[in-house]
Write a protein that holds these residues in place. Sequence first.
Motif, PDB file in Angstrom:
ATOM      1  N   ASP A  17      -4.454  30.261  15.324  1.00  0.00           N
ATOM      2  CA  ASP A  17      -3.511  29.257  15.822  1.00  0.00           C
ATOM      3  C   ASP A  17      -3.759  27.955  15.073  1.00  0.00           C
ATOM      4  O   ASP A  17      -4.759  27.267  15.303  1.00  0.00           O
ATOM      5  N   GLY A  18      -2.865  27.617  14.152  1.00  0.00           N
ATOM      6  CA  GLY A  18      -3.031  26.406  13.346  1.00  0.00           C
ATOM      7  C   GLY A  18      -1.959  25.378  13.656  1.00  0.00           C
ATOM      8  O   GLY A  18      -0.769  25.647  13.490  1.00  0.00           O
ATOM      9  N   GLN A  19      -2.368  24.204  14.113  1.00  0.00           N
ATOM     10  CA  GLN A  19      -1.435  23.130  14.460  1.00  0.00           C
ATOM     11  C   GLN A  19      -1.807  21.870  13.684  1.00  0.00           C
ATOM     12  O   GLN A  19      -2.984  21.586  13.477  1.00  0.00           O
ATOM     13  N   GLN A  20      -0.806  21.113  13.284  1.00  0.00           N
ATOM     14  CA  GLN A  20      -1.064  19.875  12.558  1.00  0.00           C
ATOM     15  C   GLN A  20       0.046  18.864  12.781  1.00  0.00           C
ATOM     16  O   GLN A  20       1.209  19.216  12.989  1.00  0.00           O
ATOM     17  N   THR A  21      -0.345  17.582  12.754  1.00  0.00           N
ATOM     18  CA  THR A  21       0.605  16.471  12.885  1.00  0.00           C
ATOM     19  C   THR A  21       0.189  15.358  11.930  1.00  0.00           C
ATOM     20  O   THR A  21      -0.970  14.943  11.924  1.00  0.00           O
ATOM     21  N   GLU A  22       1.119  14.886  11.106  1.00  0.00           N
ATOM     22  CA  GLU A  22       0.888  13.740  10.218  1.00  0.00           C
ATOM     23  C   GLU A  22       1.988  12.710  10.453  1.00  0.00           C
ATOM     24  O   GLU A  22       3.177  13.050  10.377  1.00  0.00           O
ATOM     25  N   LYS A  23       1.595  11.479  10.738  1.00  0.00           N
ATOM     26  CA  LYS A  23       2.568  10.424  10.973  1.00  0.00           C
ATOM     27  C   LYS A  23       2.147   9.159  10.238  1.00  0.00           C
ATOM     28  O   LYS A  23       0.982   8.767  10.276  1.00  0.00           O
ATOM     29  N   VAL A  24       3.120   8.531   9.567  1.00  0.00           N
ATOM     30  CA  VAL A  24       2.868   7.314   8.803  1.00  0.00           C
ATOM     31  C   VAL A  24       3.803   6.222   9.300  1.00  0.00           C
ATOM     32  O   VAL A  24       5.024   6.442   9.434  1.00  0.00           O
ATOM     33  N   LEU A  25       3.238   5.035   9.568  1.00  0.00           N
ATOM     34  CA  LEU A  25       4.017   3.882  10.008  1.00  0.00           C
ATOM     35  C   LEU A  25       3.929   2.814   8.923  1.00  0.00           C
ATOM     36  O   LEU A  25       2.835   2.411   8.527  1.00  0.00           O
ATOM     37  N   GLY A  82       4.914   5.618   2.280  1.00  0.00           N
ATOM     38  CA  GLY A  82       4.157   6.690   2.915  1.00  0.00           C
ATOM     39  C   GLY A  82       4.846   8.022   2.690  1.00  0.00           C
ATOM     40  O   GLY A  82       6.074   8.095   2.631  1.00  0.00           O
ATOM     41  N   ASP A  83       4.050   9.058   2.534  1.00  0.00           N
ATOM     42  CA  ASP A  83       4.595  10.394   2.289  1.00  0.00           C
ATOM     43  C   ASP A  83       3.747  11.383   3.078  1.00  0.00           C
ATOM     44  O   ASP A  83       2.543  11.509   2.833  1.00  0.00           O
ATOM     45  N   ALA A  84       4.350  12.066   4.035  1.00  0.00           N
ATOM     46  CA  ALA A  84       3.632  13.043   4.858  1.00  0.00           C
ATOM     47  C   ALA A  84       4.077  14.451   4.475  1.00  0.00           C
ATOM     48  O   ALA A  84       5.275  14.750   4.475  1.00  0.00           O
ATOM     49  N   ASN A  85       3.101  15.302   4.141  1.00  0.00           N
ATOM     50  CA  ASN A  85       3.411  16.642   3.647  1.00  0.00           C
ATOM     51  C   ASN A  85       2.707  17.707   4.476  1.00  0.00           C
ATOM     52  O   ASN A  85       1.548  18.030   4.219  1.00  0.00           O
ATOM     53  N   PRO A  86       3.380  18.263   5.480  1.00  0.00           N
ATOM     54  CA  PRO A  86       2.788  19.378   6.229  1.00  0.00           C
ATOM     55  C   PRO A  86       3.019  20.691   5.487  1.00  0.00           C
ATOM     56  O   PRO A  86       4.137  20.993   5.050  1.00  0.00           O
ATOM     57  N   ILE A  87       1.966  21.483   5.336  1.00  0.00           N
ATOM     58  CA  ILE A  87       2.054  22.725   4.569  1.00  0.00           C
ATOM     59  C   ILE A  87       1.439  23.858   5.393  1.00  0.00           C
ATOM     60  O   ILE A  87       0.294  23.756   5.837  1.00  0.00           O
ATOM     61  N   LEU A  88       2.205  24.920   5.586  1.00  0.00           N
ATOM     62  CA  LEU A  88       1.714  26.123   6.266  1.00  0.00           C
ATOM     63  C   LEU A  88       1.755  27.277   5.268  1.00  0.00           C
ATOM     64  O   LEU A  88       2.808  27.588   4.709  1.00  0.00           O
ATOM     65  N   LEU A  89       0.615  27.908   5.055  1.00  0.00           N
ATOM     66  CA  LEU A  89       0.509  29.055   4.149  1.00  0.00           C
ATOM     67  C   LEU A  89      -0.033  30.225   4.968  1.00  0.00           C
ATOM     68  O   LEU A  89      -1.200  30.256   5.319  1.00  0.00           O
ATOM     69  N   ILE A  90       0.845  31.182   5.280  1.00  0.00           N
ATOM     70  CA  ILE A  90       0.490  32.211   6.269  1.00  0.00           C
ATOM     71  C   ILE A  90       0.649  33.598   5.672  1.00  0.00           C
ATOM     72  O   ILE A  90       1.738  33.976   5.224  1.00  0.00           O
ATOM     73  N   ALA A 148       0.836  -1.202   0.000  1.00  0.00           N
ATOM     74  CA  ALA A 148       0.000   0.000   0.000  1.00  0.00           C
ATOM     75  C   ALA A 148       0.873   1.255   0.000  1.00  0.00           C
ATOM     76  O   ALA A 148       1.960   1.271   0.587  1.00  0.00           O
ATOM     77  N   SER A 149       0.380   2.302  -0.644  1.00  0.00           N
ATOM     78  CA  SER A 149       1.110   3.570  -0.661  1.00  0.00           C
ATOM     79  C   SER A 149       0.154   4.704  -0.323  1.00  0.00           C
ATOM     80  O   SER A 149      -1.025   4.676  -0.697  1.00  0.00           O
ATOM     81  N   SER A 150       0.665   5.702   0.383  1.00  0.00           N
ATOM     82  CA  SER A 150      -0.196   6.790   0.833  1.00  0.00           C
ATOM     83  C   SER A 150       0.499   8.135   0.705  1.00  0.00           C
ATOM     84  O   SER A 150       1.714   8.250   0.886  1.00  0.00           O
TER      85      SER A 150
END
Length: 433
Positions: A340-348, A356-364, A322-324
């Motif tokens: 106040d914007g917070q985010q967490t992405e974790k792939v095991l 697995g590919d985790a992409n955190p994006i902040l546009l401020i 599987a791929s994500s």
Amino acid sequence: MTTQTILPVDAQRLSELSQSSGEPGWLKDSRLQALELAAELELPKLEKTRIDRWNVNNYGGYKASKPLAQLSEAPASITALIKDQEEGSLIIQQNSGVIYTRLAPELAAQGVIFTDLQTAVKEHGELVQRYLHKAVLPNEHSIAALHAALWNGGVFLYVPKNVVIETPLQAVLLTDDAEAAFVPHILVVADTNSSVTYVDNYVSDKAEAGLHNGAVEVFVGAGAKVRYATVHQLGVDTTDVTYRRAVVENDGTIEWIVGEMNYGDTASDTKSVLKGNGSSSDAKVIAVGSGSQKLNYTTQAQHFGKNTPSDMITRAVMRDAASSIINGITKIEKGATRADGQQTEKVLMLSPKARGDANPILLIDEDDVTAGHAASVGQVNYEQVYYLMSRGISRHDAETLIIYGFLAPVVSQIPLEGLRNQLQSLVERKLGQ
């Protein structure tokens, strides 16, 4: 670049279907305009995902299902999900239409509306028209346009001003006929200072290829609170593309709880638009991928109002091949001071072929804000496995404990006990425990 969109129905046939269903003229016009858009628009552009290679054209045709005389007649494939619901508020959709609807009398007495969307457009047309397709816009891409043209069945939930509902309202949406179109639309409207929890399950029971093209629109009034929990457990035969949007007014709150437990290719986009001052969003997503699934999950928070907190947590476990792609997007617009914007992405990843590919994006676009993110992609920590094995625990059980520990920060925060237990069971099933 232009893309040829294969239309599953022509304008004349769509017009005939709308008229035969007794839909108002404004809805027929809306469908036809969306169908025209679909012919011009391209597929959505997903991060590192070739959705054009997916099964996104196999809609089938409109096929109405026979209504249930009583709940005991429900299909066996959803029996476990509806047990003990004889007295609760429940909607069941099978393929192209809703076959069962029940609203608790005490809620009806308070002015709550809970019915299928196709009935709502006839009985509450002005109210539905005010909100339908205002959050998930038909002109976003061809899939959104086709949804707006072809949607069927669906759910309409309206909670009047100051009404607080303690017991969750539930829906089960089942696709078990590959020739039947399955395009439900969920529309939730919570008026000023109201409160509601809505839970739905998407289930498939068939062996032929099919498509779920779904859209969810939630409108949270000033001071209102909406908890929206959804679990998708569609089979390997079903491609699932779902767009969820919430628009939140002053001091309103949206809470998303999303369980992505499908076995087929899946793309979902869950977005909160924090329009009003003091509005807030909390999104929890848990996903398990297996086999050769291709998965693309996006969670978004867009801040317009002042003093608007958002939090997004995604935990995904990938096994086999599987791929994500896991995307988190926090967008803080100019003027959204003290957001106040917070985010967490974790792939095991549980196997060498899993990806697995985790992409955190902040546009401020504003200075007076707080924002943060965390992301990680990795395999099971075998030092932890060996430590547990040294305490007399088998390798299999040690790996299982580590996986559940990885998912626990999301699962443990789910406030609905029944949903927690269901997700735990589905995780065990997908992980082959």
